[in-house]
Design an enzyme around this catalytic site. Structure first.
Site, PDB file in Angstrom:
ATOM      1  N   SER A   1       0.828  -1.197   0.000  1.00 19.27           N
ATOM      2  CA  SER A   1       0.000   0.000   0.000  1.00 19.27           C
ATOM      3  C   SER A   1       0.867   1.255   0.000  1.00 19.27           C
ATOM      4  O   SER A   1       1.663   1.462  -0.909  1.00 19.27           O
ATOM      5  CB  SER A   1      -0.961  -0.034   1.197  1.00 19.27           C
ATOM      6  OG  SER A   1      -1.870   1.021   1.150  1.00 19.27           O
TER       7      SER A   1
ATOM      8  N   ASP B   1      -3.173   5.946  -3.738  1.00 24.41           N
ATOM      9  CA  ASP B   1      -1.957   5.329  -3.212  1.00 24.41           C
ATOM     10  C   ASP B   1      -1.434   4.290  -4.210  1.00 24.41           C
ATOM     11  O   ASP B   1      -2.083   4.018  -5.219  1.00 24.41           O
ATOM     12  CB  ASP B   1      -2.210   4.738  -1.825  1.00 24.41           C
ATOM     13  CG  ASP B   1      -3.186   3.573  -1.823  1.00 24.41           C
ATOM     14  OD1 ASP B   1      -3.886   3.375  -2.828  1.00 24.41           O
ATOM     15  OD2 ASP B   1      -3.247   2.856  -0.807  1.00 24.41           O
TER      16      ASP B   1
ATOM     17  N   ASP C   1      -1.235   1.068  -4.660  1.00 26.85           N
ATOM     18  CA  ASP C   1      -2.038  -0.049  -5.164  1.00 26.85           C
ATOM     19  C   ASP C   1      -3.472   0.357  -5.480  1.00 26.85           C
ATOM     20  O   ASP C   1      -4.304  -0.476  -5.814  1.00 26.85           O
ATOM     21  CB  ASP C   1      -2.014  -1.230  -4.192  1.00 26.85           C
ATOM     22  CG  ASP C   1      -2.726  -0.950  -2.888  1.00 26.85           C
ATOM     23  OD1 ASP C   1      -2.666   0.190  -2.417  1.00 26.85           O
ATOM     24  OD2 ASP C   1      -3.339  -1.883  -2.330  1.00 26.85           O
TER      25      ASP C   1
ATOM     26  N   ASP D   1      -6.124   1.479  -3.823  1.00 23.04           N
ATOM     27  CA  ASP D   1      -7.344   1.158  -3.077  1.00 23.04           C
ATOM     28  C   ASP D   1      -7.807   2.342  -2.227  1.00 23.04           C
ATOM     29  O   ASP D   1      -8.935   2.365  -1.771  1.00 23.04           O
ATOM     30  CB  ASP D   1      -7.189  -0.110  -2.231  1.00 23.04           C
ATOM     31  CG  ASP D   1      -6.086  -0.025  -1.187  1.00 23.04           C
ATOM     32  OD1 ASP D   1      -5.344   0.986  -1.174  1.00 23.04           O
ATOM     33  OD2 ASP D   1      -5.941  -0.975  -0.396  1.00 23.04           O
TER      34      ASP D   1
END
Length: 575
Positions: free
Chosen positions: A149, A301, A303, A305
């Site tokens: 993340s 961010d 990734d 999500d």
């Protein structure tokens, strides 16, 4: 320094022929030049937290490497065979822009295939929500994302998903962990069966984009879309693979991408932290927004999500919204749209978490919709959808900048949420309003809830012990008064109890055990303490509220709430 025998025993296992020479050499180097680093690398095993397994890359039981991930994958493979006997087991694997994510993803795919499991491996980096979508789309039994993340560049991670598309939850999580912990490293099957590995990409992108369009577009006139000026930054991450195409397909042409942050890069060279919770992360995007006179800034961010959002305030200045504010805006918009479309039948619900704004309860109540509240982490919101199949999920979020629109994706989804925010902003602008003005209207209607977060970083083995002692202290010596305000209720999610300090009545909390304490003060203020499940931090969440009878009084009430929170923080000796 002298290293404990238990740690040296682990080190000796990793110096056995089961592990490769590269690992041996790295460990020997630490033994001679950095015994403290050796201790940190082996003093415990990596644990599954709120966002899966996350840690620094390198050799050791407390590090992300081919062996810790290989062991986790072997254990998961064994559990899948127990859970789905006689079935052709299928898994999907995605990865982000971090260093080694692609090679670690292939290692994970190799182990699955070596166990006779069919693997759908993304050919290139992709957003985490697309993995959740792909898992369901391909009727897989499980899924893996290699991501850390928003953690610093030296981190990577391993998130496990189940058949419903959500992350592992009870009872599967504990059962998988038990198998993994009992598994010797020499039982990991690394020899791939390449015939069982199938690469996926463009077709899945198209399907996911189509799903996002269906879930997050609400009859916004094309003229309104043309008028909205958007600045977008992927913060060197994966969302650049989908969000520009999604916005174009949705009819948004006035999109400005921060060029310096548009190329995926695991070093995240233009930011201290690729975390949309941090104001600094969106500074370049806000500068571009001022240059092009944009209406909205969205940053995701690595990734993709979670998302950070900035909008123009009443003075035309770009202002960052916090996760609670974006969650409230999106939830209210969805509720209003469902109401207009006649889709509210009395069995719908929205989802939130115990550390998020209580304002979510007020919103839901106004529409006769239930607000279900779970533990921190989106896996618990996804579990609500599974646990209550008779109910219709509208959307849900948490304070840490995550939101989920509908149930096509069973995890926080910055891709679909970005489109939803653009729809909201375009419609507001077309009606001579803005997202900022719409937020103030909600505060007048439902009460002004002001939230604040303090994160204290405590790294390494010593830091973990310090965090433990802080939580122990709060439990052993519970606060009864804070800044002149009496504590009414203390919820201890580790003990599963809620104690009323006025009546001494104790109730049982029906959520799974978690290391969380929540204090409720006599004026409605809420204070939460919890160690982070993904970072070496302890977090304190504050929520205070007042009535706001007129938008004109916003600043005065905000100043009063800020002062109240500041006094509480000082009284707790947190600054």
């Amino acid at each position: 320094m002298e290293i404990e025998k238990s740690i040296l025993d682990k080190v000796n296992i990793w110096l056995s022929p089961v592990f490769d020479s590269e690992t041996h050499n790295a460990i020997k180097e630490m033994m001679t030049s950095s015994p403290k680093e050796l201790e940190e690398s082996f003093y415990k095993n990596l644990e599954f937290g709120t966002g899966g397994m996350r840690g620094i890359m390198g050799p050791g039981t407390n590090r992300i490497n081919k062996y810790t991930l290989g062991k986790a994958t072997q254990g998961l493979s064994d559990y899948l065979k127990i859970s789905f006997p006689g079935e052709e087991i299928k898994v999907a694997i995605a990865y982000d822009c971090r260093h080694n994510s692609d090679t670690l993803a292939k290692t994970v795919a190799d182990v699955f295939s070596a166990n006779g499991i069919k693997v759908f491996l993304f050919s290139e980096l992709r957003p985490t929500p697309e993995l959740s979508f792909a898992l369901k789309y391909l009727n897989c039994h499980s899924g893996i994302v290699l991501t850390a993340s928003h953690n610093p560049p030296e981190y990577n991670g391993y998130k496990v998903y189940w058949q419903d598309g959500g992350q592992l939850v009870p009872p599967h999580d504990k059962e998988v962990i038990n198998i993994i912990e009992a598994l010797p490293y020499d039982k990991i099957k690394f020899e791939a069966n390449e015939s069982l590995i199938e690469y996926v990409g463009d077709e899945m992108d198209k399907a996911f984009i189509q799903s996002s369009l269906q879930n997050a577009t609400f009859n916004t006139p094309q003229e309104a879309k043309n008028e909205l000026k958007i600045v977008f930054t992927p913060l060197h991450g994966t969302s650049v693979k989908l969000i520009p195409d999604l916005l174009e397909d949705a009819g948004y042409s006035n999109v400005h991408i921060v060029a310096e942050q548009a190329v995926p890069n695991g070093d995240f060279p233009t930011v201290k932290s690729p975390n949309p919770e941090e104001p600094e992360a969106l500074s370049m995007a806000i500068a571009l927004a001022d240059q092009v006179n944009a209406d909205i800034v969205v940053g995701t961010d690595p990734d993709s999500d979670r998302l950070g959002v900035a909008v123009r305030n009443g003075n035309g200045i770009m202002t960052l919204l916090n996760g609670n504010q974006t969650m409230v805006l999106m939830t209210h918009f969805l509720l209003e749209q469902w109401k207009k479309q006649g889709k509210l039948k009395g069995n719908e619900f929205v989802g939130s978490t115990i550390v998020s704004t209580p304002m979510m309860m007020e919103l839901a109540s106004a529409y006769n919709v239930e607000c279900k509240v779970g533990l921190t982490g989106f896996k618990w919101i996804a579990k609500m959808i599974v646990d209550f199949p008779e109910k219709q999920f509208i959307g849900g979020g948490e304070e840490s900048f995550g939101f989920m629109v509908g149930d096509a994706v069973r995890d926080k989804d910055a891709v679909t949420s970005t489109l939803l925010l653009c729809e909201m902003a375009a419609q507001a602008k077309a009606n001579a309003s803005s997202l900022y003005q719409e937020l103030l209207k909600l505060y007048v209607e439902f009460g002004f809830y002001k939230e604040y977060l303090i994160s204290l970083t405590k790294k390494g083995m010593d830091g973990a012990e310090e965090i433990k002692q802080i939580m122990n202290g709060l439990r052993e010596n519970p606060l009864k008064e804070i800044s002149g305000l009496r504590v009414v209720m203390v919820e201890d999610y580790l003990a599963s109890t809620a104690l009323n300090l006025f009546t001494d009545e104790k109730e049982v909390l029906n959520l799974p055990k978690s290391d969380v304490l929540i204090y409720y003060l006599e004026d409605g203020t809420k204070i939460c303490a919890r160690p982070s499940g993904t970072e070496p931090k302890i977090k304190f969440y504050f929520s205070a509220n007042e009535m706001l009878n007129d938008v004109k009084n916003f600043k005065a009430v905000e100043t009063a709430l800020d002062a109240k929170i500041k006094n509480i923080i000082e009284a707790m000796n947190l600054i």
